[in-house]
Design a protein around this motif. Structure first.
Motif, mmCIF file in Angstrom:
data_model
loop_
_atom_site.group_PDB
_atom_site.id
_atom_site.type_symbol
_atom_site.label_atom_id
_atom_site.label_comp_id
_atom_site.label_asym_id
_atom_site.label_seq_id
_atom_site.Cartn_x
_atom_site.Cartn_y
_atom_site.Cartn_z
ATOM 1 N N HIS A 180 0.852 -1.184 0.000
ATOM 2 C CA HIS A 180 0.000 0.000 0.000
ATOM 3 C C HIS A 180 0.890 1.236 0.000
ATOM 4 O O HIS A 180 2.102 1.132 0.229
ATOM 5 C CB HIS A 180 -0.918 -0.013 1.228
ATOM 6 C CG HIS A 180 -0.178 0.213 2.511
ATOM 7 N ND1 HIS A 180 0.004 1.464 3.043
ATOM 8 C CD2 HIS A 180 0.463 -0.642 3.344
ATOM 9 C CE1 HIS A 180 0.707 1.362 4.152
ATOM 10 N NE2 HIS A 180 1.004 0.095 4.353
ATOM 11 N N ARG A 181 0.269 2.395 -0.250
ATOM 12 C CA ARG A 181 1.071 3.623 -0.416
ATOM 13 C C ARG A 181 0.870 4.635 0.711
ATOM 14 O O ARG A 181 1.219 5.795 0.557
ATOM 15 C CB ARG A 181 0.716 4.260 -1.780
ATOM 16 C CG ARG A 181 1.073 3.375 -2.970
ATOM 17 C CD ARG A 181 0.588 3.983 -4.264
ATOM 18 N NE ARG A 181 -0.869 3.969 -4.331
ATOM 19 C CZ ARG A 181 -1.596 4.630 -5.242
ATOM 20 N NH1 ARG A 181 -0.991 5.366 -6.155
ATOM 21 N NH2 ARG A 181 -2.913 4.557 -5.227
ATOM 22 N N ILE A 182 0.288 4.205 1.838
ATOM 23 C CA ILE A 182 0.089 5.160 2.950
ATOM 24 C C ILE A 182 1.287 5.030 3.898
ATOM 25 O O ILE A 182 1.231 4.341 4.923
ATOM 26 C CB ILE A 182 -1.248 4.909 3.684
ATOM 27 C CG1 ILE A 182 -2.398 4.748 2.667
ATOM 28 C CG2 ILE A 182 -1.533 6.069 4.655
ATOM 29 C CD1 ILE A 182 -3.749 4.455 3.299
ATOM 30 N N GLN A 183 2.390 5.679 3.525
ATOM 31 C CA GLN A 183 3.626 5.534 4.314
ATOM 32 C C GLN A 183 3.401 5.953 5.763
ATOM 33 O O GLN A 183 2.793 6.976 6.034
ATOM 34 C CB GLN A 183 4.732 6.393 3.699
ATOM 35 C CG GLN A 183 5.159 5.887 2.337
ATOM 36 C CD GLN A 183 6.399 6.596 1.809
ATOM 37 O OE1 GLN A 183 7.225 7.072 2.561
ATOM 38 N NE2 GLN A 183 6.526 6.659 0.500
ATOM 39 N N GLY B 146 -5.364 5.117 -2.770
ATOM 40 C CA GLY B 146 -5.666 6.115 -3.809
ATOM 41 C C GLY B 146 -6.620 7.179 -3.282
ATOM 42 O O GLY B 146 -6.449 8.381 -3.530
ATOM 43 N N ASP B 147 -7.609 6.739 -2.513
ATOM 44 C CA ASP B 147 -8.589 7.664 -1.922
ATOM 45 C C ASP B 147 -7.874 8.619 -0.940
ATOM 46 O O ASP B 147 -8.151 9.822 -0.904
ATOM 47 C CB ASP B 147 -9.641 6.825 -1.178
ATOM 48 C CG ASP B 147 -10.982 7.531 -1.045
ATOM 49 O OD1 ASP B 147 -11.171 8.568 -1.698
ATOM 50 O OD2 ASP B 147 -11.837 7.030 -0.283
ATOM 51 N N SER B 148 -6.928 8.059 -0.175
ATOM 52 C CA SER B 148 -6.181 8.872 0.810
ATOM 53 C C SER B 148 -5.337 9.920 0.103
ATOM 54 O O SER B 148 -5.230 11.065 0.563
ATOM 55 C CB SER B 148 -5.260 7.979 1.661
ATOM 56 O OG SER B 148 -6.002 6.955 2.262
ATOM 57 N N ILE B 149 -4.736 9.516 -1.023
ATOM 58 C CA ILE B 149 -3.910 10.471 -1.786
ATOM 59 C C ILE B 149 -4.789 11.607 -2.319
ATOM 60 O O ILE B 149 -4.462 12.788 -2.172
ATOM 61 C CB ILE B 149 -3.166 9.745 -2.940
ATOM 62 C CG1 ILE B 149 -2.066 8.835 -2.357
ATOM 63 C CG2 ILE B 149 -2.572 10.746 -3.934
ATOM 64 C CD1 ILE B 149 -1.355 7.964 -3.372
ATOM 65 N N GLY C 193 0.468 15.012 4.444
ATOM 66 C CA GLY C 193 0.902 13.725 3.915
ATOM 67 C C GLY C 193 -0.264 12.764 3.692
ATOM 68 O O GLY C 193 -1.432 13.076 3.972
ATOM 69 N N ILE C 194 0.076 11.570 3.178
ATOM 70 C CA ILE C 194 -0.963 10.621 2.741
ATOM 71 C C ILE C 194 -1.761 10.066 3.926
ATOM 72 O O ILE C 194 -2.978 9.900 3.848
ATOM 73 C CB ILE C 194 -0.318 9.480 1.913
ATOM 74 C CG1 ILE C 194 0.453 10.060 0.724
ATOM 75 C CG2 ILE C 194 -1.398 8.495 1.420
ATOM 76 C CD1 ILE C 194 1.306 9.050 -0.040
ATOM 77 N N SER C 195 -1.079 9.813 5.068
ATOM 78 C CA SER C 195 -1.825 9.245 6.199
ATOM 79 C C SER C 195 -2.823 10.264 6.760
ATOM 80 O O SER C 195 -3.830 9.877 7.356
ATOM 81 C CB SER C 195 -0.883 8.739 7.297
ATOM 82 O OG SER C 195 -0.289 9.806 7.991
ATOM 83 N N SER C 196 -2.559 11.554 6.556
ATOM 84 C CA SER C 196 -3.529 12.571 6.978
ATOM 85 C C SER C 196 -4.792 12.456 6.138
ATOM 86 O O SER C 196 -5.916 12.571 6.655
ATOM 87 C CB SER C 196 -2.950 13.979 6.819
ATOM 88 O OG SER C 196 -1.724 14.099 7.507
ATOM 89 N N GLY C 197 -4.611 12.217 4.825
ATOM 90 C CA GLY C 197 -5.770 12.002 3.951
ATOM 91 C C GLY C 197 -6.564 10.789 4.427
ATOM 92 O O GLY C 197 -7.805 10.817 4.467
ATOM 93 N N ASP D 208 3.608 9.243 -5.299
ATOM 94 C CA ASP D 208 2.326 9.398 -5.999
ATOM 95 C C ASP D 208 1.471 10.524 -5.429
ATOM 96 O O ASP D 208 0.459 10.894 -6.040
ATOM 97 C CB ASP D 208 1.512 8.086 -5.917
ATOM 98 C CG ASP D 208 2.079 7.029 -6.845
ATOM 99 O OD1 ASP D 208 3.043 7.344 -7.570
ATOM 100 O OD2 ASP D 208 1.561 5.897 -6.841
ATOM 101 N N LEU D 209 1.849 11.064 -4.272
ATOM 102 C CA LEU D 209 1.047 12.154 -3.691
ATOM 103 C C LEU D 209 0.939 13.341 -4.646
ATOM 104 O O LEU D 209 -0.043 14.079 -4.608
ATOM 105 C CB LEU D 209 1.630 12.599 -2.331
ATOM 106 C CG LEU D 209 0.876 13.711 -1.619
ATOM 107 C CD1 LEU D 209 -0.595 13.360 -1.398
ATOM 108 C CD2 LEU D 209 1.519 14.044 -0.272
#
Ligand code: PMP
Length: 361
Positions: free
Chosen positions: A241-244, A269-272, A287-291, A325-326
């Motif tokens: 997954h891409r949520i670092q 993808g939704d988080s990004i 960042g992505i985890s905030s999304g 990808d962000l």
């Protein structure tokens, strides 16, 4: 009482008054972050959630709270001496926090991390003079990084924070993040009904959860994980997954799922896209985890209703993700909620006049 805990340090034979002073100074740069009421519309219906802006910490992430508190407790309990090298296995932000705070306290720092994380993380750690060792998938990835840190510590002269099992990780969030959330909301006459946080070590969700439950036993505390890698719900690592920063390959010892409410999920993808919208529509470049956290909070508002006070965190800013990808356009997929969300504004909720640690800002 908690402020006294910091000054009580001078009575520990392992914490010199000079180091105690440095801790006090560092607490002026860590914690006591602003909170925002974020206003949005979802499928045309207006709503709002509360977010703590953790990008305001010294190194720009929530992990500074844990690193500073864990090192303070280590000195208080005589588990570290000033000559020790701090070695930690981490997926990034923790490494940045220990590099900065370790250096500020006069330590050498070595960070061991998987080699697939963003280049910015690696360069920031290097910029602070910390040693960095990258571990490939073949060498064991994240678990291999942890094993190597234990092996290096066997020779002595090393302090291992062991963030995944250190109880002071969660306690840092109980005594700072959790207390700040309660106090900032109390200042505007509110009590939290629900809290959601993506789980890396689980320190945030467990620590904040404990304090919020002390204040309101009916509060809902939800861990969140990536939809593509549901380790918490399956018990083992599944998929990339891409949520670092969240969902590292196992369920950390700190996480007690039986003390928490239902696990929520957010697709990467939704988080990004959600993080991109926060930046584009409100100027909150996170960042992505905030999304992912904002997705969790909006899902909770849907469940709990308009009046519910739902809280989450913006864990860090977007600067460490500019090579990821962000900053790329993402295809919208079925089930995404970001495509139906528009942010309309925010109202700041002031920082506390008296922080729980340190001497204030
Ligand atoms: N988001 C980001 C960007 C992080 O670096 C981390 C910590 N790895 C988390 C969320 C999760 O925090 P915790 O370790 O307290 O569960």
């Amino acid at each position: 009482m908690y402020k006294e805990m910091i000054t009580e340090g001078i009575y520990s034979k392992c914490l010199s008054p000079e180091l105690d002073n440095r801790f006090n100074h560092l607490w002026c740069l860590v914690g006591n972050t602003p909170m925002l009421e974020l206003q949005y519309s979802y499928k045309g219906k207006v709503g709002s959630i509360y977010v703590k802006c953790e990008n305001y910490n010294l190194t720009g992430s929530i992990k500074d709270r844990m690193a500073l508190y864990v090192l303070y407790k280590a000195y208080m309990n005589c588990q570290i001496s000033p000559e020790d090298v701090i070695i930690e296995a981490t997926s990034g932000n923790t490494g940045i926090s220990f590099s900065a705070i370790g250096k500020a306290l006069g330590h050498q720092v070595k960070i061991i991390m998987p080699n697939w994380l963003s280049k910015e993380r690696i360069d920031i750690i290097k910029s602070m003079g910390a040693d960095i060792q990258l571990i490939s998938k073949e060498e064991g990835g994240f678990l291999g990084s942890i094993q190597l840190s234990e092996k290096l510590a066997a020779n002595g002269g090393v302090f291992l924070p062991r963030q995944f099992e250190n109880k002071f990780n969660a306690e840092a969030h109980e005594l700072t993040t959790g207390r700040e959330i309660v106090a900032q909301l109390a200042n505007i006459g509110l009590v939290p009904d629900a809290f959601v946080a993506g789980v890396g070590t689980g320190g945030t969700v467990m620590g904040v959860g404990k304090h919020l439950k002390d204040i309101n036993p009916f509060v809902k505390i939800h861990p969140l994980e990536p939809q593509e890698s549901p380790t918490l719900t399956t018990g083992y690592k599944v998929g990339a997954h891409r949520i670092q920063g969240i969902s590292d390959e196992f369920i950390p010892a700190i996480v007690k799922l039986d003390e928490l409410d239902e696990v929520l999920c957010a697709s990467d993808g939704d988080s990004i896209i959600m993080a991109q919208k926060l930046a584009k529509q409100l100027g909150l470049a996170v960042g992505i985890s905030s999304g992912a956290n904002v997705i969790g909070a909006i899902k909770l508002k849907e469940q709990l209703g308009d009046a519910a006070v739902v809280v989450t965190l913006l864990c860090d800013d977007n600067k460490k993700y500019l090579s990821t990808d962000l900053v790329k356009e993402q295809p919208i997929k079925e089930g995404y909620i970001s495509s139906d969300v528009d942010f309309t504004g925010f109202t700041p909720i002031a920082r506390l006049e008296k922080p729980f640690f340190g001497s204030g800002k």
